[in-house]
Design a protein around this motif. Structure first.
Motif, short mmCIF file in Angstrom:
data_model
loop_
_atom_site.label_atom_id
_atom_site.label_comp_id
_atom_site.label_asym_id
_atom_site.label_seq_id
_atom_site.Cartn_x
_atom_site.Cartn_y
_atom_site.Cartn_z
N LEU A 88 24.01 35.34 87.16
CA LEU A 88 25.18 34.96 87.96
C LEU A 88 26.48 35.43 87.30
O LEU A 88 27.41 35.87 87.99
N SER A 89 26.53 35.38 85.99
CA SER A 89 27.72 35.86 85.28
C SER A 89 27.90 37.36 85.49
O SER A 89 29.00 37.83 85.80
N LEU A 90 26.81 38.13 85.34
CA LEU A 90 26.89 39.58 85.56
C LEU A 90 27.27 39.89 87.00
O LEU A 90 28.12 40.74 87.26
N LEU A 91 26.68 39.18 87.95
CA LEU A 91 27.01 39.41 89.37
C LEU A 91 28.47 39.09 89.66
O LEU A 91 29.12 39.78 90.44
N GLY A 92 29.01 38.05 89.03
CA GLY A 92 30.42 37.71 89.21
C GLY A 92 31.31 38.81 88.68
O GLY A 92 32.31 39.19 89.33
N THR A 93 30.96 39.36 87.54
CA THR A 93 31.74 40.44 86.94
C THR A 93 31.66 41.70 87.78
O THR A 93 32.68 42.33 88.08
N VAL A 94 30.45 42.08 88.16
CA VAL A 94 30.26 43.29 88.98
C VAL A 94 30.88 43.08 90.36
O VAL A 94 31.55 43.97 90.89
N GLY A 95 30.68 41.89 90.94
CA GLY A 95 31.18 41.60 92.28
C GLY A 95 32.69 41.57 92.38
O GLY A 95 33.24 41.74 93.47
N ALA A 96 33.38 41.37 91.27
CA ALA A 96 34.84 41.40 91.29
C ALA A 96 35.35 42.82 91.54
O ALA A 96 36.47 43.00 91.98
N LYS A 97 34.50 43.82 91.28
CA LYS A 97 34.92 45.21 91.43
C LYS A 97 34.16 45.95 92.53
O LYS A 97 34.69 46.87 93.14
N TYR A 98 32.90 45.57 92.75
CA TYR A 98 32.04 46.28 93.71
C TYR A 98 31.40 45.31 94.69
O TYR A 98 31.14 44.17 94.36
N ARG A 99 31.10 45.84 95.87
CA ARG A 99 30.36 45.07 96.86
C ARG A 99 28.88 45.20 96.53
O ARG A 99 28.33 46.29 96.54
N TRP A 100 28.25 44.09 96.19
CA TRP A 100 26.81 44.12 95.98
C TRP A 100 26.16 43.38 97.15
O TRP A 100 26.75 42.48 97.72
N MET A 101 24.96 43.80 97.53
CA MET A 101 24.37 43.19 98.71
C MET A 101 22.97 42.65 98.48
O MET A 101 22.45 41.95 99.34
N HIS A 102 22.39 42.94 97.32
CA HIS A 102 21.01 42.49 97.11
C HIS A 102 20.72 42.56 95.63
O HIS A 102 21.23 43.43 94.93
N ILE A 103 19.87 41.66 95.15
CA ILE A 103 19.38 41.75 93.77
C ILE A 103 17.88 41.53 93.79
O ILE A 103 17.33 40.92 94.71
N GLU A 104 17.22 42.04 92.77
CA GLU A 104 15.81 41.77 92.55
C GLU A 104 15.61 41.49 91.07
O GLU A 104 16.04 42.29 90.23
N LYS A 105 14.99 40.38 90.78
CA LYS A 105 14.63 40.08 89.40
C LYS A 105 13.40 40.93 89.05
O LYS A 105 12.46 41.01 89.84
N LEU A 106 13.44 41.54 87.88
CA LEU A 106 12.33 42.37 87.42
C LEU A 106 11.48 41.54 86.46
O LEU A 106 11.99 41.02 85.47
#
Length: 117
Positions: free
Chosen positions: A85-103
């Motif tokens: 969630l922390s990484l998504l918050g950081t990335v999402g502040a700059k880019y539109r993300w639409m999906h994630i998959e846990k590996l």
């Protein structure tokens, strides 16, 4: 139906799908900066299944959707939802993300797709 249960399960990375028209090398440089404080590091970027970062030498007609694979740094023991969630918050502040998959790995074997080089 016969379901085989894994003896062990480990979270080993995260695919984040991002929408952008940036060049893959520029996107990678920015994502690497954004992930500096994360236990995850950028491993590769694909576009329509073909690896575009690090450059494979293959010519790919790009679309504006990229799969960005982050994997656990060697120095980090593990990670979980809080770090995701922390990484998504950081990335999402700059880019539109639409999906994630846990590996995940089951019994020490990767349970996720690889890219086409």
């Amino acid at each position: 139906m016969n379901v085989v249960q894994a003896k062990s399960r480990r979270l080993s990375g995260l695919d984040v799908y991002i929408e952008t028209d940036l060049d893959p090398a520029k996107l990678a440089a920015e994502l690497e900066k954004l992930a500096q404080m994360s236990p995850l590091k950028l491993q590769m970027i694909t576009n329509r299944g073909a690896q575009v970062f690090p450059a494979s030498g293959r010519r790919v007609s790009l679309v504006d959707h990229f799969r960005c694979r982050f994997v656990l740094r060697e120095s980090a023991a593990s990670f979980g939802d809080a770090e995701i969630l922390s990484l998504l918050g950081t990335v999402g502040a700059k880019y539109r993300w639409m999906h994630i998959e846990k590996l995940q790995e089951f019994d020490g074997e990767p349970a996720f797709s690889k890219s086409q080089v």
